[in-house]
Structures are given as C-alpha cells and as structure tokens.
Design a protein around this motif. Sequence first.
Motif, mmCIF file in Angstrom:
data_model
loop_
_atom_site.group_PDB
_atom_site.id
_atom_site.type_symbol
_atom_site.label_atom_id
_atom_site.label_comp_id
_atom_site.label_asym_id
_atom_site.label_seq_id
_atom_site.Cartn_x
_atom_site.Cartn_y
_atom_site.Cartn_z
ATOM 1 N N PHE A 106 -1.713 5.531 -0.106
ATOM 2 C CA PHE A 106 -1.988 6.575 0.898
ATOM 3 C C PHE A 106 -1.894 7.989 0.306
ATOM 4 N N GLU A 107 -1.646 8.078 -0.988
ATOM 5 C CA GLU A 107 -1.584 9.374 -1.643
ATOM 6 C C GLU A 107 -2.966 9.746 -2.182
ATOM 7 N N TRP A 108 -3.086 11.016 -2.592
ATOM 8 C CA TRP A 108 -4.355 11.447 -3.195
ATOM 9 C C TRP A 108 -4.073 12.378 -4.364
ATOM 10 N N PRO A 109 -4.629 12.099 -5.543
ATOM 11 C CA PRO A 109 -5.501 10.944 -5.834
ATOM 12 C C PRO A 109 -4.695 9.645 -5.881
ATOM 13 N N ARG A 110 -5.342 8.577 -5.550
ATOM 14 C CA ARG A 110 -4.660 7.287 -5.491
ATOM 15 C C ARG A 110 -4.348 6.777 -6.900
ATOM 16 N N PRO A 111 -3.098 6.402 -7.125
ATOM 17 C CA PRO A 111 -2.756 5.849 -8.450
ATOM 18 C C PRO A 111 -3.167 4.372 -8.594
ATOM 19 N N THR A 112 -3.564 3.771 -7.457
ATOM 20 C CA THR A 112 -3.950 2.361 -7.484
ATOM 21 C C THR A 112 -5.121 2.151 -6.552
ATOM 22 N N THR A 113 -5.765 1.001 -6.621
ATOM 23 C CA THR A 113 -6.909 0.701 -5.769
ATOM 24 C C THR A 113 -6.604 -0.494 -4.890
ATOM 25 N N GLY A 114 -7.449 -0.675 -3.874
ATOM 26 C CA GLY A 114 -7.297 -1.848 -3.006
ATOM 27 C C GLY A 114 -7.454 -3.133 -3.773
ATOM 28 N N GLU A 115 -8.330 -3.110 -4.788
ATOM 29 C CA GLU A 115 -8.540 -4.312 -5.605
ATOM 30 C C GLU A 115 -7.286 -4.673 -6.389
ATOM 31 N N ASP A 116 -6.593 -3.623 -6.930
ATOM 32 C CA ASP A 116 -5.341 -3.876 -7.659
ATOM 33 C C ASP A 116 -4.293 -4.496 -6.745
ATOM 34 N N LEU A 117 -4.161 -3.932 -5.536
ATOM 35 C CA LEU A 117 -3.158 -4.428 -4.591
ATOM 36 C C LEU A 117 -3.509 -5.839 -4.122
ATOM 37 N N ALA A 118 -4.804 -6.097 -3.930
ATOM 38 C CA ALA A 118 -5.225 -7.440 -3.508
ATOM 39 C C ALA A 118 -4.859 -8.474 -4.570
ATOM 40 N N GLU A 119 -5.007 -8.074 -5.816
ATOM 41 C CA GLU A 119 -4.686 -8.997 -6.910
ATOM 42 C C GLU A 119 -3.201 -9.338 -6.927
ATOM 43 N N THR A 120 -2.320 -8.342 -6.579
ATOM 44 C CA THR A 120 -0.867 -8.627 -6.566
ATOM 45 C C THR A 120 -0.514 -9.598 -5.460
ATOM 46 N N MET A 121 -1.350 -9.648 -4.387
ATOM 47 C CA MET A 121 -1.079 -10.568 -3.284
ATOM 48 C C MET A 121 -1.811 -11.900 -3.471
ATOM 49 N N GLY A 122 -2.683 -11.944 -4.485
ATOM 50 C CA GLY A 122 -3.421 -13.183 -4.734
ATOM 51 C C GLY A 122 -4.516 -13.425 -3.719
ATOM 52 N N VAL A 123 -5.101 -12.323 -3.180
ATOM 53 C CA VAL A 123 -6.185 -12.455 -2.198
ATOM 54 C C VAL A 123 -7.345 -11.598 -2.670
ATOM 55 N N SER A 124 -8.477 -11.741 -1.996
ATOM 56 C CA SER A 124 -9.639 -10.931 -2.342
ATOM 57 C C SER A 124 -9.482 -9.525 -1.763
ATOM 58 N N ARG A 125 -10.290 -8.608 -2.273
ATOM 59 C CA ARG A 125 -10.209 -7.225 -1.794
ATOM 60 C C ARG A 125 -10.559 -7.122 -0.315
ATOM 61 N N PRO A 126 -11.645 -7.767 0.192
ATOM 62 C CA PRO A 126 -11.937 -7.676 1.634
ATOM 63 C C PRO A 126 -10.805 -8.239 2.486
ATOM 64 N N THR A 127 -10.165 -9.324 2.027
ATOM 65 C CA THR A 127 -9.055 -9.898 2.802
ATOM 66 C C THR A 127 -7.874 -8.930 2.842
ATOM 67 N N ALA B 228 0.836 -1.199 0.000
ATOM 68 C CA ALA B 228 0.000 0.000 0.000
ATOM 69 C C ALA B 228 0.880 1.263 0.000
ATOM 70 N N TYR B 229 1.949 1.237 0.776
ATOM 71 C CA TYR B 229 2.834 2.418 0.841
ATOM 72 C C TYR B 229 3.581 2.605 -0.480
ATOM 73 N N LEU B 230 4.203 1.528 -0.987
ATOM 74 C CA LEU B 230 4.977 1.634 -2.219
ATOM 75 C C LEU B 230 4.086 1.887 -3.428
ATOM 76 N N GLY B 231 2.858 1.408 -3.385
ATOM 77 C CA GLY B 231 1.949 1.575 -4.513
ATOM 78 C C GLY B 231 1.241 2.925 -4.526
ATOM 79 N N GLY B 232 1.485 3.767 -3.527
ATOM 80 C CA GLY B 232 0.864 5.094 -3.488
ATOM 81 C C GLY B 232 -0.570 5.077 -2.998
#
Length: 623
Positions: free
Chosen positions: A582-603, A576-580
């Motif tokens: 916590f910045e605004w506007p966000r360059p990425t979404t929680g769903e994108d980051l979840a996909e890189t970890m191979g987990v669902s967005r709620p997880t 989350a920190y390296l992907g920006g």
Amino acid sequence: MSEIDAEFGGDESPSSSAAAALEHVVDPVVIVADGRITYTNGAARDAFGLGTDDSDESQPGTALDGWETLETAIDETTVGTARRVELAASKYDARVHREADAATVIFQPDLEIESTKSDRVVKDRAIDEAPVGISISDPDRDDNPLVYINDAYQEITGYSYDDVVGCNCRLLQGEDSDEETIAEMAVAIDEDRPVTVEIKNYRKDGTEFWNEVTLAPVRDDDGEVTNYVGFQNDVTARKEAELALEQRTEELEYVLDRVEGLVQDVTAAVAGATDRSTLESAVCDRIAAEPAYNGVWIGERNPATERIDVRADAGDAPEGLSADDDHPAATAIRTESTATDTRDGSTIAAFPLVYNDIEYGVLAVRTATDRSIDDREAVVLSALARAVASGVNARETSRVLATDAVVAVEVDVTDTAVAPVAVSAAADCRLEYRRTVHRTGDRTASLFTAIGPDASEEALADALTDRTDLEWRVVVERDGECLLEVSGGDDPVAWLSGRGVRVQAIESENGRARLTLEIPRSADVRSVVEAIEERYDRTDVVSFRQRERDGDTREEFAVRLEEELTERQFAALQRAYLGGYFEWPRPTTGEDLAETMGVSRPTFHEHLRTAESKLCQAFFADR
C-alpha cells in the motif's frame, strides 16, 4: 551706531562736550528716556517752542508733533540701530537712533523717507508681524544681550520689550531646562554657526512651555558676525504628544515583556493539562504568580442552583455567589463580556470563558493595589480567557470520545438553515447521515444516503435551484438512492462537535430532521440543549436517557473483523500491509505476494479486494 550715539554713550542726557556740540547743530535734536524728554538742543527749543520754564516740556506727547508715530517707531527699533520715520502730522521727518535706555531723535525738513512699500520696510514689517517669535542679540555688547523682540515673542513668553531688551536670552531658562541642550546652544554661538534645539523654557508667569529655538549668526559685508537672530516656536502640544507616545510605548513594552512570559506559561498549561481541573488550577496558579494580582479564580454557573461554583482558585475567591449578583464575575457570565468593579480598595476584573458560543464559566482576577486595569491589560487577559475556554473545550471533547457514560438526546429540527432539513424539504427523498469528511483547508462536508423518487442528480438539481448557499454533489447514484455530499448552510455536526457533543445519527424527511446526540453525563447537558434551542428555530426535544455508549473497543473491533475474514483473505491483507504493497512506490508486486501464498496473481487480488471490502464495511457501515 552714529557718532552722536557714541558720544552720548547711551546715557539719558549728553555729556557737556556733546551738549555743546549739539547746540551748534541746525537740526532739532531731542533725547527721550522713560517716556520723558531729557534733552533738547537750541534748534529743538526754537522749533517746538520749548522753554526752560515750560512745565510740559518734558512730556513728548504734548511738546512734539507726531509723537504717537515716533513712540511706535522707537519701540520697534532694534537697540544699536537707526530708523527713518515719516511724520505726516509735522513739517519734519525724523531719524531715530535707539539705545538700550534712551533714544535720540533728529528732526530734518525735506528728508528723503523710504516708501512704506520699499523692500526694507516690507522686511521690517515681516519681522515685526511674523507668527513665530523673533529676537536679535548684539554679541559686541557685554553678555550678548537682546536688542530686539517682535510681537510674537512677547505673546509666546509673556515678556514685554522693556522686560528683555538688555538681558541675555537665558532669562527663559529654569530648573527643568536641559543642561546639555543649553551647552549645545552655547557651543554653536562660540563657533558662530546656526543651531536648532528643543528646550523646556518658562514664561514670565512661571508656566512651562516647549520652545523650538533656532539661533543663527548675522554677518556684515566683511563676513563678521554683527548680531544673532533667534526664532522661537511654541511646540508644547506636539512635544507633549510625543512624550506621551514615548511613555505609552514604554508602558506597552513593559506590559508586553511581562505578558509574553505569562501568555507562554498559560498556553503551556492549557496544552499540557490532561483534564479540565488540572488545566484550571495551573492557569490560576500562574496568573496569581504575577505581582500585579492578589487573587485569581475560575468559576462555573450551576444551572441547578443558579449560583457560581468556584472550580479552581489561587488566593481570593468569593463564596456563595449568585448568578444574578452585581459582582463582575456574574455580570461577565450574563453579558458574555468583560466586567470590572472596584471593591475593598482593589479592582476586580472578570472575563467570560466562552468557546463556540458554549459557556464554560468565568475567569476573575483581583489586582494587588487600587490600580485600574487598562484596555491593553484587559485585551491580554481576555485573550488568556479565550485560550482557557478553548482548552476546556478540547478536554470536554476528548472526554466525549473517551467516556462510556453518556446522555442520549434526540431533538427534532425544522430550521431550513440546516442542510439536511433544506434538502428533504425541497426534494422528495429521505436523508440518512453517514459521516463527515474533510475538504480543502478547514472546510468539511457531510455524506448522506438519499432514498426516494428525487434521489438522483437531475431531480436534486431541479429541487435545489434556489438554495445557492448549499454546495452538493452526487458521489454514487443507484436506482432509487444515491450517496450525497453536502456542504454550506448550517452544519450541526461541526457545530456540536466543537461543543463536546457527538452526533450519532441524523434522519431527515419532509423538512424535519431528527438528531441523535451523545453528551457526556459530566457535561452541562442543559446548557447544550439550551444552546441548540437558541441556535435553531422550532427545535423540539424528543427524549433524554442515560446509557452506556455502544461500540467496540479497538481490540474488540480487531477481533470481530478477523473473525469475518477467511484465512486466505486475512493472509492476503496481512502480507500486503507488511510487504509495503500500500506504499508508493511499491517495494513489492501482487505477483510476488501471490507467490508467497502459493496462489496465482488473480486469486491473490480477489482475496485482497474482498478483505478490503469487509474492512471498509466494518469501519464505515454504522458511522
């Protein structure tokens, strides 16, 4: 000028041809010069009973009726002009023709005299009695001499009528009269135009005065210049004030020019020094570089010996100076104000180094000559001393944060001006200090955990009704406790931090607060404690102990935090920190980051929130 005056040519007695003519004049004619009658015609001798053998005939006061009135009129008549005079004590009235050296008086019975209320007489009296000096000159005569002066002219210059009539007005000029101003007046006269100047003139007794002179031509009905009128106004007081102001302005500009570089350099030394000793040495060297000073030093009171120890110097510094001495440095420390004295042919000035009521020593300077230090210079040096004290305070505060060797001091405070004491005295709860937070501007507020029966917004509102000086709000409220934000009153945390003291803890209950403080061992601990006791009534020192400061280094903190996070929590926080995220506007979404970890967005969000919670707990729990 009358025909008679022209014939006489201004002599004390008429020529033989004029005298023969006057003998046939039926009106009495008398010529007066230097207070004596120098000629009378036959009519005058018959009218006034004057004979050639009368020893008193040359004395007008004895021979002529109404002489006092005539004498005054002669003195007031401008040279080259005539005046009618009413003689109340005589059967005659008179017409006075005035020349530079004599006056011709013609006595006429039944002469129509201008009323004393006539316009002409009023104007004459206005000129004679005007509060400004008035003079009249005759440009038709050689060297444009003065032919009239009023009383004010005589008062201003000290010259009498007889002193100046017949002389050019330059008699007021002297060695310091400005040549350009004199030339300006001469050109205006040559061009027949008015001019106003200010010039240094000299009175009859040789004293100087500033004269505001206005010269203006007087023209006849044909537009020809017949006279010049001059107005003199003594403006010495105003001119001297203006010149003094100019001199002070020039001196101030010089001081400001000199001081500007000094202030900039001292400020740079204060800002650039890495420690207190370097700062103090740089300041002494820079001030001593000024030609005006022969020595500069900074000293500090030693509480153990009650002497002033020299910490840095450039040039002259005393040895073994007692804090009770009458030396300006000792006086400045005792009184916390500027002190000066003259010693050994020069001036010593001392300025206390005080910041936020904490004493850091004294700055002393010695002048290079026996000159005094004026108020403006003292103001500048005082400002430099305050800058030095501020810089020392900053270095001491930094040292508090950096050093591990500290003195832990516990003090009990019951002064209700202190916010936590006031709250715990009014409400049934115990307060524990958490941290200080910044509000708008330079304002700060302190966060406390309140525990007890009154640890609720409703109960606190009832308990603190009378404490209008306090601002407070409940941030979070739970059963039996709340997070309380308090500002106003006396803030010991801000006050102590400005003195290089770190507040580790505050616990307050029943109107008594215990403060746990950390003071660097190298600091003047005694001075800090004395300042606390002086500021807060009923302060008790509970304990002193030296120890190493607790707490992790930055690396240790990071390692400890990483150990507390699970692999998934650390990965979610890192991505989350390296992907920006916590910045605004966000360059990425929680769903994108979840996909890189191979987990669902709620997880992913569950791992991230848990990691954030542990991070906040590690950072804020013990602060």
